[in-house]
Design a protein around this motif. Structure first.
Motif, PDB file in Angstrom:
ATOM      1  N   UNK A 168      -5.449  -9.741   3.283  1.00 48.50           N
ATOM      2  CA  UNK A 168      -6.431  -8.779   4.035  1.00 48.50           C
ATOM      3  C   UNK A 168      -5.610  -7.617   4.822  1.00 48.50           C
ATOM      4  N   UNK A 169      -4.527  -7.903   5.511  1.00 47.30           N
ATOM      5  CA  UNK A 169      -3.647  -6.833   6.005  1.00 47.30           C
ATOM      6  C   UNK A 169      -2.778  -5.984   4.977  1.00 47.30           C
ATOM      7  N   UNK A 170      -2.714  -6.501   3.872  1.00 48.91           N
ATOM      8  CA  UNK A 170      -2.021  -5.750   2.887  1.00 48.91           C
ATOM      9  C   UNK A 170      -2.637  -4.749   1.914  1.00 48.91           C
ATOM     10  N   UNK A 171      -4.099  -4.792   2.053  1.00 50.56           N
ATOM     11  CA  UNK A 171      -5.101  -4.084   1.491  1.00 50.56           C
ATOM     12  C   UNK A 171      -4.909  -2.575   1.838  1.00 50.56           C
ATOM     13  N   UNK A 172      -4.733  -1.735   0.810  1.00 46.88           N
ATOM     14  CA  UNK A 172      -4.768  -0.078   1.062  1.00 46.88           C
ATOM     15  C   UNK A 172      -5.692   0.670   0.050  1.00 46.88           C
ATOM     16  N   UNK A 173      -6.106   1.902   0.494  1.00 46.48           N
ATOM     17  CA  UNK A 173      -6.996   2.470  -0.494  1.00 46.48           C
ATOM     18  C   UNK A 173      -6.447   3.913  -0.844  1.00 46.48           C
ATOM     19  N   UNK A 174      -5.967   4.162  -1.950  1.00 44.50           N
ATOM     20  CA  UNK A 174      -4.997   5.249  -2.324  1.00 44.50           C
ATOM     21  C   UNK A 174      -5.851   6.615  -1.774  1.00 44.50           C
ATOM     22  N   UNK A 175      -7.017   6.428  -1.760  1.00 45.43           N
ATOM     23  CA  UNK A 175      -7.876   7.763  -1.146  1.00 45.43           C
ATOM     24  C   UNK A 175      -7.418   8.197   0.045  1.00 45.43           C
ATOM     25  N   UNK A 176      -7.013   7.284   0.864  1.00 50.66           N
ATOM     26  CA  UNK A 176      -6.720   7.797   2.272  1.00 50.66           C
ATOM     27  C   UNK A 176      -5.033   8.197   2.489  1.00 50.66           C
ATOM     28  N   UNK A 177      -4.338   8.081   1.120  1.00 48.97           N
ATOM     29  CA  UNK A 177      -2.921   8.338   1.319  1.00 48.97           C
ATOM     30  C   UNK A 177      -2.116   7.239   1.774  1.00 48.97           C
ATOM     31  N   UNK A 178      -0.773   7.359   2.238  1.00 49.74           N
ATOM     32  CA  UNK A 178      -0.057   6.438   2.727  1.00 49.74           C
ATOM     33  C   UNK A 178      -0.461   6.229   4.236  1.00 49.74           C
ATOM     34  N   UNK A 179      -0.418   4.797   4.790  1.00 47.47           N
ATOM     35  CA  UNK A 179      -0.511   4.531   6.062  1.00 47.47           C
ATOM     36  C   UNK A 179       0.032   3.210   6.285  1.00 47.47           C
TER      37      UNK A 179
END
Length: 543
Positions: A168-179
């Motif tokens: 869960x904590x490793x999920x990312x959405x490329x639409x929001x860039x890098x975070x």
């Protein structure tokens, strides 16, 4: 005569006769747990899982003394795969007669589990007997409808929970860039100090760091802490406590007089425990006017036990996190920030509350107060935001939940049971979900478990616990639970609304792992004698 044909169709299984097992499997090993496709005359097929098999000996011809083996497979129908490759759960309407039987290919089995929409896929496991097949769940349903992980000691519960949180904590959405951090908010009640190694970047609240103000306790929690309900004078103690707490809250309130009058026993406003002790002493030594001279008041000498208990709680250094100076000085906002990950300068997705140093007599109260504060935070967040949105959903993980929310049990568990049951019954509306982790599901409050819609059942050896899990799934899928006492560490039965269908899976390994592995007795005992330095052990114990 076909090599494999259906010889029986029942409401909960399909019976298949196979002459040449190698021909059916095309040289690949066929075993219990393998998947089959049973074709009907309508150009679609049933996906079924082999549940058991037997071997029959049949004569080659009438009067012949030579026999050949015939394999009888019994398979559990899981659902339909249509001509376009779309899977639909359920298996009750196969056309008669069925045409043929084949071993399902890897891609066909994967297609069954790929019915979860891509944007909702949450993956942490593969099929136990087909490791190449991913078994995703619907992430929204998985976290929105409460979760339970059950299994005997050593079955891998902590590793499973750690892997789910890490995913869960490793999920990312490329639409929001890098975070660096996503918007995950998870609070873990860690009763055995297992999760620190699994989440090196989490916020850890040991008993020395935890601040939990006594003045935020509600009436039930205060009475659990300060009143012994079995004492003869308990009703008088409650009356004195209620009046003293209410008066102290009003005295220390810094707002206008109109709001001061509205303050009551349960108001989340500061009160001084010293005021309560002073009030109890005054009542215990009170003298009132008599007909000729002063006489003892109605509670004179009857509050000795209450005063002693107050003094013990007030002076117990183990309770500094609850009754000490820092608990007096903290604010509601600071208290909420430490649990929700919004600590100034060091935000964190995961907050691990180490309960190993919390005295057992206040364990239930500690869990109760934190749970209640988190629920109220979620409630007021939604209430005060436009469009009543929940932007920061919270998952609360209750490790070894049977220790503080048992089914029935003494009155000291009432506060925690009430707080967690409230999250279980109402939390979904406000974006706060419970994850119950326990080795004894049959001993947990039934109200809490009845609200869980997703289960990860690992190895269970206790018959009562096995029967509890069996009641959760349809009768037609009941045979899946027969493997519960024989599962290896890391294997589990995945059941619930979020799953495509009940499945026997192997969970991915947590990385890094929690410190819950078995102690290596032989490796340690075979070493030369190890000297122990007792000074730091005793110093920490006495502190």
């Amino acid at each position: 005569m076909p090599n494999a044909e259906v010889v029986g169709v029942y409401p909960d299984r399909v019976k298949i006769s196979v002459n040449n097992i190698k021909e059916l499997s095309e040289g690949e090993p066929l075993k219990v747990g393998s998947y089959l496709r049973v074709f009907d005359s309508a150009s679609c097929s049933i996906i079924a899982i082999i549940e058991n098999f037997s071997i029959e000996l049949k004569s080659n011809s009438e009067g012949s003394s030579q026999y050949e083996r015939v394999y009888i497979l019994e398979a559990l129908p899981l659902g339909f795969l249509d001509a376009d490759g779309n899977f639909e759960r359920g298996g009750g309407s196969i056309a008669i007669p069925p045409k043929s039987v084949e071993v399902a290919t890897r891609s066909e089995v994967q297609r069954v589990y790929d019915t979860v929409p891509d944007e909702k896929k949450f993956l942490f496991a593969q099929l136990a007997h087909e490791r190449h097949v991913d078994v995703p769940v619907d992430g929204d349903k998985f976290f929105n409808r409460h979760l339970a992980i059950v299994g005997s000691t050593g079955s891998g519960k902590s590793h499973a929970m750690a892997r789910i949180i890490q995913t869960a904590t490793g999920m990312r959405d490329s639409r929001h860039g890098d975070y660096r951090l996503n918007n995950t908010h998870i609070v873990v009640f860690d009763i055995h100090r297992e999760y620190q190694t699994a989440f090196p970047e989490a916020r850890f609240l040991h008993v020395e760091d935890l601040t939990l103000p006594y003045w935020m306790l509600n009436s039930e929690e205060l009475q659990d802490l300060l009143i012994e309900s079995r004492e003869e004078q308990s009703h008088n103690q409650v009356a004195v406590l209620k009046r003293a707490v209410t008066d102290s809250r009003r005295t220390h309130y810094a707002g206008d007089g109109k709001n001061r009058e509205r303050i009551h026993y349960d108001s989340p406003v500061f009160f001084d425990i010293g005021d309560v002790l002073a009030a109890a002493r005054a009542k215990n030594s009170e003298m009132v006017e008599g007909a000729r001279q002063a006489k003892q008041g109605p509670l004179h000498g009857k509050l000795d036990n209450f005063i002693t208990r107050l003094e013990n709680r007030f002076n117990d250094r183990r309770l500094d996190f609850l009754m000490g100076e820092r608990a007096k000085k903290t604010t509601l906002e600071d208290t909420l920030r430490q649990f929700t990950g919004y600590t100034n300068g060091s935000n964190s997705n995961v907050t691990v509350i180490d309960l190993s140093g919390v005295p057992f007599e206040v364990l239930s109260i500690t869990v109760s107060l934190i749970s209640r504060l988190l629920f109220d935070y979620a409630y007021y967040y939604k209430k005060t935001h436009p469009e009543a949105r929940t932007d920061t959903p919270v998952l609360v993980v209750y490790e070894e939940a049977h220790k503080y929310v048992p089914k029935g049990g003494p009155a000291r568990y009432n506060a925690a049971r009430t707080a967690i049951e409230r999250i279980a019954k109402e939390g979904r509306k406000y974006g706060i979900t419970a994850a119950i982790v326990s080795q004894r599901p049959s001993e947990i409050s039934e109200t809490i478990f009845s609200q869980c819609s997703n289960f990860i059942a690992m190895r269970l050896t206790n018959p009562e616990d096995q029967n509890y899990v069996k009641r959760l799934i349809p009768d037609s899928l009941g045979p899946l639970t027969q493997s519960l006492p024989m599962l290896s560490s890391g294997e589990a039965l995945l059941i619930g609304d979020a799953a495509v269908m009940p499945s026997l899976v192997r969970l991915e390994e947590a990385s890094p792992v929690p410190s819950s592995s078995d102690v290596r007795y032989l490796q340690e005992w075979v070493r030369p004698w190890h000297d122990v330095i007792f000074e730091p052990i005793v110093a920490d114990w006495e502190r």
